[in-house]
Design a protein around this motif. Sequence first.
Motif, PDB file in Angstrom:
ATOM      1  N   CYS A 240     -28.463  54.138 -27.272  1.00 48.09           N
ATOM      2  CA  CYS A 240     -28.174  52.720 -27.411  1.00 48.09           C
ATOM      3  C   CYS A 240     -29.322  51.971 -26.752  1.00 48.09           C
ATOM      4  N   TYR A 241     -30.209  51.407 -27.578  1.00 48.65           N
ATOM      5  CA  TYR A 241     -31.415  50.756 -27.055  1.00 48.65           C
ATOM      6  C   TYR A 241     -31.162  49.282 -26.789  1.00 48.65           C
ATOM      7  N   LYS A 242     -31.588  48.816 -25.635  1.00 51.04           N
ATOM      8  CA  LYS A 242     -31.501  47.374 -25.323  1.00 51.04           C
ATOM      9  C   LYS A 242     -32.826  46.948 -24.701  1.00 51.04           C
ATOM     10  N   ASP A 243     -33.325  45.795 -25.139  1.00 44.57           N
ATOM     11  CA  ASP A 243     -34.602  45.315 -24.602  1.00 44.57           C
ATOM     12  C   ASP A 243     -34.379  44.208 -23.581  1.00 44.57           C
ATOM     13  N   VAL A 244     -35.273  44.129 -22.636  1.00 43.91           N
ATOM     14  CA  VAL A 244     -35.275  42.983 -21.725  1.00 43.91           C
ATOM     15  C   VAL A 244     -36.719  42.495 -21.574  1.00 43.91           C
ATOM     16  N   SER A 245     -36.912  41.177 -21.782  1.00 40.00           N
ATOM     17  CA  SER A 245     -38.266  40.596 -21.643  1.00 40.00           C
ATOM     18  C   SER A 245     -38.213  39.550 -20.559  1.00 40.00           C
ATOM     19  N   PHE A 246     -39.252  39.494 -19.793  1.00 38.87           N
ATOM     20  CA  PHE A 246     -39.282  38.477 -18.735  1.00 38.87           C
ATOM     21  C   PHE A 246     -40.700  38.079 -18.381  1.00 38.87           C
ATOM     22  N   TRP A 247     -40.778  36.853 -17.834  1.00 32.84           N
ATOM     23  CA  TRP A 247     -42.024  36.372 -17.223  1.00 32.84           C
ATOM     24  C   TRP A 247     -42.015  36.803 -15.780  1.00 32.84           C
ATOM     25  N   LEU A 248     -43.132  37.337 -15.314  1.00 27.40           N
ATOM     26  CA  LEU A 248     -43.242  37.635 -13.888  1.00 27.40           C
ATOM     27  C   LEU A 248     -43.321  36.332 -13.114  1.00 27.40           C
ATOM     28  N   ARG A 249     -42.828  36.381 -11.906  1.00 25.48           N
ATOM     29  CA  ARG A 249     -42.951  35.256 -10.997  1.00 25.48           C
ATOM     30  C   ARG A 249     -44.411  34.946 -10.768  1.00 25.48           C
TER      31      ARG A 249
END
Length: 464
Positions: free
Chosen positions: A364-373
């Motif tokens: 079960c694949y889930k992605d998470v994207s974020f901007w670094l601080r």
Amino acid sequence: MDGPGGARISGKHHDRVLFMACNRATTTPPTISANGNSYPPDSWTNVPPSILSYLPRKLHLQPSHPVSITREVIESCFPPPTYTHYNDLDPIVSVYENFDSLNFPPDHPGRNRTDTYYLNKDTVLRTHSSAHEAEIFRHNKSAGYTISADVYRRDAIDRSHYPVFHQMEGARMWDRRKVEGGDVARVAREQLTQLEEHDLEVEDPNPTIHPERNPLQAEHHRVEEVEAIAAHLKRSLELMVNELFSRAKRRATGDAAADEPLKVRWVEAYFPFTSPSWELEVFWQGDWLEILGCGITKQDILINANVPNQLGWAFGVGLERLAMILFSIPDIRLFWSKDPRFLGQFSTADDIKPFVPFSKHPACYKDVSFWLRSSSSAAGGGLRSNSQDFHENDMMEIVRDVGGDLVEDVKMIDEFAHPVSGRKSICYRINYRSLERTLKNEEADRLHEGVRTRLVEKLGVELR
Ligand code: PHE
């Protein structure tokens, strides 16, 4: 594992490290209790309770466990009374034992809090079995020893990395005062002739000593001594590999590859506590696989341990990597399973059979994207502005803490810098999959939400 100690110990670059970094402050408990002692936490503390819960498991001592069977096969190659076997040394050690006593320089990357679990600034979970070398040299009970030990490293998440794994260490010394005429070279050569022959194909293209790449400890050792001890070391370890791999091959008879001789090769290496040093690689299923590190023990370690007249060799090997080969175990998480469908498949070192996987459950694949601080030094700093801030291992630790053994692997699938601000964005793909049952999508969603929340709380990232 990256080899027995891999890039971490040798000081080579770690390909998964994104940025040099420090840890963010974590919520610090009032005191840390482990193995009957308490340790006052401080700003170095980074070991979560989930990791401390592994301390009592001691898979290397659990009867009929594949890690324990692998230990037994290796021990059988280093029998008493020449070798004493130490199997129950405390995994909580001082920073001094784990690093300083072994000549790790103050700025060695292995000391970073991103890589090592600290109980506090002076105390760590050992990152390798070598942490006990000095103590056992000082104890000086027999000419040789083996140590088996659970070791702890903050690392990536995939099918061959786990924050707890097992190593085995071995060493053999000769005492110049105890051999005739102080001639260790002659005695080590004689003992070499007493070791068995084997039919491995061995590639060993480099000279034992190379002035730049693999130097003699010239102020302490004679060339003939090191030549003899190195030959004894290499043959001893080749015999060990032969013993392990012929057990794995025996069961594969009928297979054409089973009739070909096993191939190994010696590669020059670097460790702060041996010189010259080597790694041993085995050709297995089409690839060269690094399985151990070794070398001639640095003489100052023996001098500090009060045995200045002794000299000899030492090695360290990762047990899971070997057990995965011996028993065809596809995922390192399986070693921690208490499922009888796993544990019931292993019995003794005389009966090594491949593991038969129980059905493979869906991923079960889930992605998470974020901007670094962005850090305070961001002004005009471009990409470097984030470089103090984020370390992949901190993200892995959060995923592990939330998802435990329900996470099979975590891969970075995208990264880019904003063309104007230089701010960096990263996307990871987390594969949630249980080894034991089918995971419901809602459960994976809940875990993933937990990961997302904690990434913001602990690492200060901005979700996209
Ligand atoms: N401790 C080293 C590691 O973890 C292995 C090693 C042990 C190398 C003893 C040389 C001598 O990689």
